[in-house]
Design an enzyme around this catalytic site. Structure first.
Site, PDB file in Angstrom:
ATOM      1  N   TYR A  52      22.942  48.731  47.783  1.00  0.00           N
ATOM      2  CA  TYR A  52      24.340  48.388  47.503  1.00  0.00           C
ATOM      3  C   TYR A  52      25.231  48.874  48.659  1.00  0.00           C
ATOM      4  O   TYR A  52      26.073  48.133  49.172  1.00  0.00           O
ATOM      5  CB  TYR A  52      24.761  49.044  46.188  1.00  0.00           C
ATOM      6  CG  TYR A  52      26.064  48.556  45.627  1.00  0.00           C
ATOM      7  CD1 TYR A  52      26.088  47.641  44.577  1.00  0.00           C
ATOM      8  CD2 TYR A  52      27.278  48.993  46.135  1.00  0.00           C
ATOM      9  CE1 TYR A  52      27.287  47.188  44.057  1.00  0.00           C
ATOM     10  CE2 TYR A  52      28.470  48.546  45.623  1.00  0.00           C
ATOM     11  CZ  TYR A  52      28.474  47.644  44.577  1.00  0.00           C
ATOM     12  OH  TYR A  52      29.662  47.192  44.072  1.00  0.00           O
ATOM     13  N   GLU A  68      38.094  42.173  41.889  1.00  0.00           N
ATOM     14  CA  GLU A  68      37.116  41.119  42.140  1.00  0.00           C
ATOM     15  C   GLU A  68      36.686  40.580  40.769  1.00  0.00           C
ATOM     16  O   GLU A  68      36.775  41.285  39.740  1.00  0.00           O
ATOM     17  CB  GLU A  68      35.917  41.691  42.918  1.00  0.00           C
ATOM     18  CG  GLU A  68      35.092  40.618  43.593  1.00  0.00           C
ATOM     19  CD  GLU A  68      34.102  41.169  44.624  1.00  0.00           C
ATOM     20  OE1 GLU A  68      34.031  42.401  44.813  1.00  0.00           O
ATOM     21  OE2 GLU A  68      33.397  40.342  45.232  1.00  0.00           O
ATOM     22  N   HIS A  78      27.592  37.756  44.424  1.00  0.00           N
ATOM     23  CA  HIS A  78      28.404  37.205  45.525  1.00  0.00           C
ATOM     24  C   HIS A  78      27.822  35.853  45.944  1.00  0.00           C
ATOM     25  O   HIS A  78      27.495  35.652  47.116  1.00  0.00           O
ATOM     26  CB  HIS A  78      28.416  38.151  46.746  1.00  0.00           C
ATOM     27  CG  HIS A  78      29.318  39.333  46.594  1.00  0.00           C
ATOM     28  ND1 HIS A  78      29.177  40.470  47.360  1.00  0.00           N
ATOM     29  CD2 HIS A  78      30.366  39.564  45.774  1.00  0.00           C
ATOM     30  CE1 HIS A  78      30.106  41.346  47.019  1.00  0.00           C
ATOM     31  NE2 HIS A  78      30.849  40.824  46.053  1.00  0.00           N
ATOM     32  N   ASP A 114      33.333  50.164  42.255  1.00  0.00           N
ATOM     33  CA  ASP A 114      32.128  49.813  43.022  1.00  0.00           C
ATOM     34  C   ASP A 114      31.520  51.030  43.729  1.00  0.00           C
ATOM     35  O   ASP A 114      30.317  51.038  44.030  1.00  0.00           O
ATOM     36  CB  ASP A 114      32.455  48.735  44.063  1.00  0.00           C
ATOM     37  CG  ASP A 114      32.652  47.356  43.441  1.00  0.00           C
ATOM     38  OD1 ASP A 114      32.127  47.116  42.349  1.00  0.00           O
ATOM     39  OD2 ASP A 114      33.334  46.525  44.070  1.00  0.00           O
ATOM     40  N   ASP A 126      34.088  40.054  39.121  1.00  0.00           N
ATOM     41  CA  ASP A 126      33.107  40.720  38.256  1.00  0.00           C
ATOM     42  C   ASP A 126      33.745  41.813  37.401  1.00  0.00           C
ATOM     43  O   ASP A 126      33.158  42.243  36.412  1.00  0.00           O
ATOM     44  CB  ASP A 126      31.924  41.278  39.056  1.00  0.00           C
ATOM     45  CG  ASP A 126      32.331  42.131  40.235  1.00  0.00           C
ATOM     46  OD1 ASP A 126      33.385  41.876  40.828  1.00  0.00           O
ATOM     47  OD2 ASP A 126      31.582  43.063  40.574  1.00  0.00           O
ATOM     48  N   HIS A 169      39.834  47.637  40.342  1.00  0.00           N
ATOM     49  CA  HIS A 169      39.478  46.685  41.409  1.00  0.00           C
ATOM     50  C   HIS A 169      39.393  45.312  40.747  1.00  0.00           C
ATOM     51  O   HIS A 169      38.913  45.206  39.621  1.00  0.00           O
ATOM     52  CB  HIS A 169      38.140  47.125  42.009  1.00  0.00           C
ATOM     53  CG  HIS A 169      37.464  46.130  42.892  1.00  0.00           C
ATOM     54  ND1 HIS A 169      38.118  45.394  43.845  1.00  0.00           N
ATOM     55  CD2 HIS A 169      36.141  45.767  42.985  1.00  0.00           C
ATOM     56  CE1 HIS A 169      37.234  44.632  44.475  1.00  0.00           C
ATOM     57  NE2 HIS A 169      36.033  44.820  43.971  1.00  0.00           N
TER      58      HIS A 169
HETATM   59 FE1  FEO Z   1      33.791  44.433  44.356  1.00  0.00          FE
HETATM   60 FE2  FEO Z   1      31.889  44.922  41.705  1.00  0.00          FE
HETATM   61  O1  FEO Z   1      33.217  44.074  42.672  1.00  0.00           O
END
Ligand code: FEO
Length: 395
Positions: A192, A81, A23, A164, A83, A79
């Site tokens: 995390y 995002e 991030h 995640d 990554d 998801h």
């Molecule tokens: Fe919320 Fe691993 O991306």
């Protein structure tokens, strides 16, 4: 290199040993990470998630070694995002018509990121997709931790693909929790949770309970970062329920910054006072300017109370303390007590200002805090220890 998980499921992700921050610079990743993608081969073939964009070519080339891309029938994006969705452009260049199954919010996010008119199929909780002997069932997990997030359950193989959720930034050559150092993995899972998922604890608690209520047989929990849970599924579930419920342990964390060591001396003296009253309480001292910010926040997460100290500088407090306070506010810790302290030379506002920030961040203030003028002498340190005793007694 792809790795077989079960007869039908193969890990096709990327282990990122070199990742030190995530991030941007918001999250430290001392143990690297992985971007886990999974290939499910039944009568139909589904790919679940992709990997971060810098590894898109590598991902697609490795995938080609495992399967002819034209044999992929479905792409499931739990998801989006970057990554996880970052390799879509590279992949879809080769198989542009393969349907992408995701939530409606997921489609909006993919469109917003990549500006492509791919073949989207929106799914909701309870929707299923038969692959032959096995079936995928989609379970929306909104705000865990993005609006688009969903989990996918593979019946037949009894695998929960949780993206995640239950993830850890942990690079490992072994795929499974029982093949690695569990203490390291549990710390990374907690870090995390504390640094990414904690603001969404209400949803996390509900989602975990919803899944438990479904009584699904679960042999594996396959997150999108870190190791797959195989042996310790009950442990990580138990931890998630605890972490999501205003988590605290018998710990007090003292976070401070210091210019000429005076505030550090106060921190130590206050710690002595806490231990004198409550010897079983774990007391940790962390220097906000030197220690890792996300490890500090993880220690705050597991604490019942925190003390934050700074010298007064330019009528305020230090840059490092400002960063921690801002991040703590965003993480929305619950039911934690707090106070502020610090040394000063002339104006001395820092403890008061820190206390205001702590209150805005949701901490419950205890007392007026503690401050001392110039370098603390024996008497001032004794007062700081007394203050630590009072603070501990109030918890
Ligand atoms: Fe919320 Fe691993 O991306």
């Amino acid at each position: 290199m792809a790795k077989k998980i079960t007869d039908k499921v193969t890990w096709v992700g990327k282990v990122d040993w070199e990742l030190t921050t995530f991030h941007g610079d918001e999250l430290s990743t001392h143990r690297g990470s992985s971007y886990n993608a999974y290939l499910v081969r039944d009568e139909k073939v589904a790919l679940i998630d992709t990997v971060w964009k810098p590894y898109d070519r590598e991902f697609v080339e490795n995938l080609k070694k495992e399967i002819d891309l034209k044999d992929i029938d479905y792409i499931i994006m739990n998801h989006n995002e970057i990554d996880h969705s970052g390799s879509l452009v590279e992949l879809m260049r080769e198989i542009p018509d393969v349907p992408i199954y995701c939530t409606a919010k997921g489609e909006a996010i993919i469109r917003g990121h990549y500006h492509q008119d791919w073949n989207f199929v929106n799914v909701k909780t309870g929707d299923t997709l038969s692959l032959g002997e096995t079936t995928l069932t989609f379970i929306e997990a909104t705000m865990l931790h993005w609006p688009d997030t969903m989990f996918t359950y593979l019946s037949g193989e009894n695998i929960l693909f949780s993206n995640d959720g239950f993830g850890q930034h942990f690079a490992s050559h072994s795929l499974f929790d029982d093949d690695v150092d569990l203490c390291e993995v549990m710390y990374e899972a907690e870090k995390y949770y504390a640094n990414i998922l904690n603001p969404f604890s209400m949803m996390a608690k509900k989602k975990v309970n919803d899944i438990l209520a479904m009584n699904l047989p679960i042999n594996l929990v396959c997150p999108s970062h870190g190791v797959i849970w195989r042996k310790n599924i009950p442990l990580i579930i138990e931890k998630y329920l605890a972490w999501a419920d205003a988590y605290q342990t018998d710990q007090v964390t003292i976070v401070y910054d210091t210019m000429w060591q005076s505030t550090r001396l106060l921190a130590q003296a206050i710690a002595d006072g806490i231990s004198a009253v409550s010897p079983s309480t774990t007391v940790k001292l962390l220097n906000a300017a030197h220690d890792d910010k996300n490890d500090i926040l993880t220690q705050m997460f597991r604490s019942k109370a925190v003390l934050v100290g700074s010298p007064t500088v330019n009528n305020g407090f230090t840059y490092a303390i400002a960063g921690i306070l801002e991040m703590a506010k965003g993480l929305k810790f619950k039911k934690k007590k707090a106070a502020a302290f610090g040394s000063y030379g002339w104006s001395g506002e820092a403890p008061k200002l820190i206390a205001e920030h702590l209150q805005k961040a949701g901490f419950e203030l205890v007392g007026e805090g503690f401050r001392t003028l110039w370098v603390p002498d024996g008497q001032a340190l004794a007062q700081a220890t007394e203050y630590g005793k009072e603070f501990a007694s109030s918890l």
